[in-house]
Design a protein around this motif. Sequence first.
Motif: not given
Length: 131
Positions: A73-87
Motif C-alpha cells: 500500500g506504500g510507495a516504492v522507496e530507493t535505499v542506498r549504502a548506509g541507509d537503515t530500514v525498520w519494518i
Amino acid sequence: MYITRQRPGTERGAAENFTGTVWLDEIAAPPAPSRLRMFDVHFAPGAHTAWHRHPHGQVLHILQGEGRVQRRGGAVETVRAGDTVWIEPGEWHWHGAGPHTFMSHLAVVEAAGDGTTTEWGAHVAHEDPHA
C-alpha cells in the motif's frame, strides 16, 4: 562468549521466495534463549524478494549498492549504502536491488516462539516498474 570462525556456506535464495539471483550468508543464529537471526543478503541487479512479513519486524542495513523497498500500500522507496530500514512486525513488504546495480544488506530478525522468522506471500507483480 562465542566466536564463530566457520559459517555455513553461502546459499542461493529459493525461487519461490525470490525473483532473480539472490545469495544469503548466515551471520548469526545464537543458541536459545536468543531468537536473533542475522543474514548478509546479496541481490543481483533487479533481483528482489517476494512479498513477506516477519512476526517481530525486521531491520535492513544497506551495505552496498542501491535498492528498492516497499510496504504493501506504500510507495516504492530507493535505499542506498548506509541507509537503515525498520519494518514493523507483521508488515507485508518486499526489498531488493535496483534495476541496474547490485545491492547487499544485513537483515536482522527475531524468530517467533516456534522458530519461524518469515511468512512468505506472492511474488511482486511484474507490471511494477520498480521491481
